[in-house]
Write a protein that holds these residues in place. Structure first.
Motif: not given
Length: 95
Positions: A23, A25-26, A38, A40, A76, A80, A84-85, A88, A92
């Motif tokens: 995954y 994350h950006y 943001y 994923i 990672s 997530p 985190q989800r 995003a 996501y």
């Protein structure tokens, strides 16, 4: 008999290995008007590539949709978490 058990064990383990992903994350942006997000994205590999390869992959996916990659936040192999989800949101696994 032990050979058959070994073969069955390998066959059962293969789908779990095939589902493992990396995954990324950006953070990304669009200009005119300025928009930031943001997100994923998932790379279809069990092991995460280095930061340079992940950056190239994310850049090409985002550019196809008109976005510019700002930076990679994290790499990672762990899925997530709920927070985190939620962060995003619509981004996501979108790209």
């Amino acid at each position: 008999m032990t050979r058959m058990v070994l073969i069955l064990s390998l066959l059962l383990a293969m789908p779990a290995a095939a589902q493992a992903e990396c995954y990324v994350h950006y953070k990304a942006k669009q200009d005119s008007p300025l928009r930031l997000h943001y997100g994923i994205l998932a790379l279809g590999s069990a092991a995460c590539p280095g930061p340079a390869a992940a950056t190239r992959n994310a850049e090409s996916r985002l550019q196809a949709a008109g976005w510019t990659l700002l930076n990679i936040v994290a790499l990672s192999t762990d899925p997530p978490g709920a927070e985190q989800r939620a962060n995003a949101g619509a981004y996501y696994l979108r790209f």
